[in-house]
Design a protein around this motif. Structure first.
Motif, PDB file in Angstrom:
ATOM      1  N   GLY A   1      91.005  -1.940  19.610  1.00 42.97           N
ATOM      2  CA  GLY A   1      90.746  -3.166  18.871  1.00 42.97           C
ATOM      3  C   GLY A   1      89.311  -3.307  18.388  1.00 42.97           C
ATOM      4  O   GLY A   1      89.035  -4.192  17.565  1.00 42.97           O
ATOM      5  N   TRP A   2      88.402  -2.448  18.872  1.00 43.84           N
ATOM      6  CA  TRP A   2      87.004  -2.589  18.483  1.00 43.84           C
ATOM      7  C   TRP A   2      86.796  -2.287  17.001  1.00 43.84           C
ATOM      8  O   TRP A   2      86.103  -3.032  16.300  1.00 43.84           O
ATOM      9  N   SER A   3      87.381  -1.231  16.501  1.00 41.35           N
ATOM     10  CA  SER A   3      87.219  -0.867  15.090  1.00 41.35           C
ATOM     11  C   SER A   3      87.705  -1.983  14.176  1.00 41.35           C
ATOM     12  O   SER A   3      87.057  -2.330  13.182  1.00 41.35           O
ATOM     13  N   GLU A   4      88.846  -2.582  14.528  1.00 39.64           N
ATOM     14  CA  GLU A   4      89.386  -3.674  13.713  1.00 39.64           C
ATOM     15  C   GLU A   4      88.482  -4.903  13.779  1.00 39.64           C
ATOM     16  O   GLU A   4      88.319  -5.610  12.774  1.00 39.64           O
TER      17      GLU A   4
ATOM     18  N   LEU B   1      80.201 -14.548  17.123  1.00 39.19           N
ATOM     19  CA  LEU B   1      79.287 -13.484  16.727  1.00 39.19           C
ATOM     20  C   LEU B   1      78.499 -12.975  17.930  1.00 39.19           C
ATOM     21  O   LEU B   1      78.305 -11.764  18.089  1.00 39.19           O
ATOM     22  N   ALA B   2      78.042 -13.882  18.783  1.00 31.88           N
ATOM     23  CA  ALA B   2      77.316 -13.467  19.983  1.00 31.88           C
ATOM     24  C   ALA B   2      78.211 -12.649  20.906  1.00 31.88           C
ATOM     25  O   ALA B   2      77.755 -11.680  21.526  1.00 31.88           O
ATOM     26  N   ALA B   3      79.496 -13.028  20.986  1.00 27.63           N
ATOM     27  CA  ALA B   3      80.437 -12.260  21.802  1.00 27.63           C
ATOM     28  C   ALA B   3      80.653 -10.873  21.216  1.00 27.63           C
ATOM     29  O   ALA B   3      80.757  -9.877  21.946  1.00 27.63           O
ATOM     30  N   PHE B   4      80.687 -10.804  19.898  1.00 25.24           N
ATOM     31  CA  PHE B   4      80.837  -9.533  19.196  1.00 25.24           C
ATOM     32  C   PHE B   4      79.650  -8.610  19.483  1.00 25.24           C
ATOM     33  O   PHE B   4      79.821  -7.438  19.842  1.00 25.24           O
ATOM     34  N   VAL B   5      78.442  -9.148  19.357  1.00 23.06           N
ATOM     35  CA  VAL B   5      77.233  -8.358  19.616  1.00 23.06           C
ATOM     36  C   VAL B   5      77.137  -7.998  21.101  1.00 23.06           C
ATOM     37  O   VAL B   5      76.686  -6.901  21.462  1.00 23.06           O
TER      38      VAL B   5
ATOM     39  N   ALA C   1      73.936   0.327  12.857  1.00 29.48           N
ATOM     40  CA  ALA C   1      74.287   0.797  14.195  1.00 29.48           C
ATOM     41  C   ALA C   1      75.660   0.280  14.618  1.00 29.48           C
ATOM     42  O   ALA C   1      76.464   1.016  15.194  1.00 29.48           O
ATOM     43  N   ILE C   2      75.939  -0.986  14.327  1.00 26.50           N
ATOM     44  CA  ILE C   2      77.236  -1.554  14.692  1.00 26.50           C
ATOM     45  C   ILE C   2      78.341  -0.920  13.858  1.00 26.50           C
ATOM     46  O   ILE C   2      79.428  -0.607  14.363  1.00 26.50           O
ATOM     47  N   PHE C   3      78.080  -0.705  12.576  1.00 26.75           N
ATOM     48  CA  PHE C   3      79.082  -0.063  11.728  1.00 26.75           C
ATOM     49  C   PHE C   3      79.406   1.341  12.228  1.00 26.75           C
ATOM     50  O   PHE C   3      80.575   1.751  12.255  1.00 26.75           O
ATOM     51  N   ALA C   4      78.378   2.087  12.659  1.00 29.31           N
ATOM     52  CA  ALA C   4      78.599   3.447  13.149  1.00 29.31           C
ATOM     53  C   ALA C   4      79.384   3.458  14.455  1.00 29.31           C
ATOM     54  O   ALA C   4      80.118   4.407  14.746  1.00 29.31           O
ATOM     55  N   SER C   5      79.264   2.396  15.251  1.00 30.46           N
ATOM     56  CA  SER C   5      79.924   2.373  16.558  1.00 30.46           C
ATOM     57  C   SER C   5      81.437   2.293  16.451  1.00 30.46           C
ATOM     58  O   SER C   5      82.138   2.646  17.406  1.00 30.46           O
ATOM     59  N   LYS C   6      81.963   1.855  15.317  1.00 32.49           N
ATOM     60  CA  LYS C   6      83.419   1.710  15.187  1.00 32.49           C
ATOM     61  C   LYS C   6      84.131   3.051  15.277  1.00 32.49           C
ATOM     62  O   LYS C   6      85.313   3.107  15.635  1.00 32.49           O
ATOM     63  N   ALA C   7      83.408   4.131  14.959  1.00 34.43           N
ATOM     64  CA  ALA C   7      84.005   5.464  15.027  1.00 34.43           C
ATOM     65  C   ALA C   7      83.381   6.301  16.143  1.00 34.43           C
ATOM     66  O   ALA C   7      83.472   7.522  16.136  1.00 34.43           O
ATOM     67  N   CYS C   8      82.753   5.627  17.103  1.00 36.60           N
ATOM     68  CA  CYS C   8      82.053   6.333  18.177  1.00 36.60           C
ATOM     69  C   CYS C   8      83.056   6.685  19.272  1.00 36.60           C
ATOM     70  O   CYS C   8      83.196   5.971  20.272  1.00 36.60           O
ATOM     71  N   ASP C   9      83.767   7.774  19.076  1.00 40.72           N
ATOM     72  CA  ASP C   9      84.768   8.243  20.026  1.00 40.72           C
ATOM     73  C   ASP C   9      84.119   9.301  20.910  1.00 40.72           C
ATOM     74  O   ASP C   9      83.902  10.438  20.484  1.00 40.72           O
ATOM     75  N   ILE C  10      83.772   8.935  22.138  1.00 41.33           N
ATOM     76  CA  ILE C  10      82.966   9.784  23.014  1.00 41.33           C
ATOM     77  C   ILE C  10      83.862  10.609  23.933  1.00 41.33           C
ATOM     78  O   ILE C  10      84.782  10.088  24.561  1.00 41.33           O
ATOM     79  N   HIS C  11      83.589  11.900  23.990  1.00 45.89           N
ATOM     80  CA  HIS C  11      84.302  12.795  24.897  1.00 45.89           C
ATOM     81  C   HIS C  11      83.278  13.466  25.810  1.00 45.89           C
ATOM     82  O   HIS C  11      82.189  13.824  25.384  1.00 45.89           O
ATOM     83  N   ILE C  12      83.654  13.652  27.063  1.00 46.84           N
ATOM     84  CA  ILE C  12      82.739  14.220  28.047  1.00 46.84           C
ATOM     85  C   ILE C  12      83.041  15.697  28.254  1.00 46.84           C
ATOM     86  O   ILE C  12      84.189  16.065  28.539  1.00 46.84           O
ATOM     87  N   GLU C  13      82.032  16.537  28.082  1.00 49.30           N
ATOM     88  CA  GLU C  13      82.121  17.972  28.390  1.00 49.30           C
ATOM     89  C   GLU C  13      81.433  18.155  29.740  1.00 49.30           C
ATOM     90  O   GLU C  13      80.235  18.397  29.824  1.00 49.30           O
ATOM     91  N   ALA C  14      82.222  17.995  30.803  1.00 49.43           N
ATOM     92  CA  ALA C  14      81.655  17.906  32.148  1.00 49.43           C
ATOM     93  C   ALA C  14      80.861  19.141  32.545  1.00 49.43           C
ATOM     94  O   ALA C  14      79.793  19.032  33.160  1.00 49.43           O
TER      95      ALA C  14
END
Length: 272
Positions: free
Chosen positions: A87-90, A219-223, A113-126
């Motif tokens: 739901g974050w991207s939406e 907006l504050a909740a969003f940030v 920075a906020i716009f870029a975070s919508k596609a910030c799909d993080i994967h861990i290479e342990a």
């Protein structure tokens, strides 16, 4: 992030981590040539004498401590919540459709920075991260490698995350208006679920990200979600921490906060 714990008394038997090897030809490093003006001559193509060369304390590097038997080599468990929150991207798309919201976030220098975070799909290479973290020096805040040292810098943070380097608001002394005080109380209560889940990322998005609900602190909740999920997550649990709320309220007013050095300091603290 779970890290090895220093042992007391006799050095314990080293538990072999099959994803970690100490056979990496790591050599004792030396600092770069000194600059002029420091009462020293520039050293070129010469090995400085040990009495004139500051040496990194081996006990500040976990790899060296493992080899000496000061603590066992154990698995590191990286607990950062991977992948994007549902739901974050939406929610980002919905908020950025509002010209007023875009103007506020632009003045706070966090829109990109906020716009870029919508596609910030993080994967861990342990496996890679385990090797990397064990080369971190708490003394120099650098990763010690066979070819030298490196570390994330403010320039890296600014270029990759698009975070502001400077600010118009002291992040540690944020004055809240009476209206902000009411919003802060709402944020502290979180989503109207059970107390143990009221600040979870998923519940937060489901409640405050609902476009049918008109919340004064929307907006504050969003940030807040962006700050707690992508910048200042403490890696221990999938929920928000109240320390981000005053920052979010200031950003929601259009105030610029020096987020880049704060993020870098937070990263250094976690690595330490």
């Amino acid at each position: 992030m779970q890290v090895p714990i220093m042992a007391s008394g006799n050095p314990p038997f080293i538990i072999r981590d099959h994803l970690y090897s100490i056979d990496d030809r790591l050599k004792r490093g030396r600092p770069p040539p000194l600059l002029k003006g420091a009462n020293e001559d520039i050293i070129i193509d010469e090995e400085p004498g040990p009495e004139a060369t500051p040496v990194i304390d081996p006990t500040s590097i976990s790899r060296c401590c493992i080899e000496r038997g000061l603590f066992p080599a154990v698995h590191l468990f990286f607990q950062y919540p991977c992948s994007t929150s549902k739901g974050w991207s939406e929610w980002v798309d919905h908020e950025l459709k509002n010209p007023s919201t875009r103007d506020i976030l632009s003045r706070a220098v966090v829109l990109e920075a906020i716009f870029a975070s919508k596609a910030c799909d993080i994967h861990i290479e342990a496996k890679t991260l385990r090797h990397l973290v064990r080369r971190w020096s708490t003394e120099t805040h650098t990763f010690i490698c066979s070819w030298g040292e490196f570390t994330p810098t403010l320039e890296d943070v600014a270029n990759i995350f698009r975070l502001p380097l400077c600010g118009s608001q002291d992040p540690f002394h944020i004055a809240l208006t009476p209206e902000d005080g009411l919003k802060l109380e709402t944020l502290r209560k979180g989503a109207p679920t059970s107390p143990s889940t009221s600040l979870r990322f998923s519940n937060w998005i489901q409640f405050f990200g609902n476009s049918d609900r008109d919340e004064p602190c929307r907006l504050a909740a969003f940030v807040s979600l962006w700050l707690g999920r992508f910048l200042f997550c403490d890696f221990s649990q999938d929920c928000l921490h109240g320390r981000v709320f005053p920052l979010a309220l200031a950003i929601a007013r259009g105030s610029m906060i020096p987020l880049a050095p704060m993020f870098l300091g937070h990263l250094y603290r976690l690595l330490d």
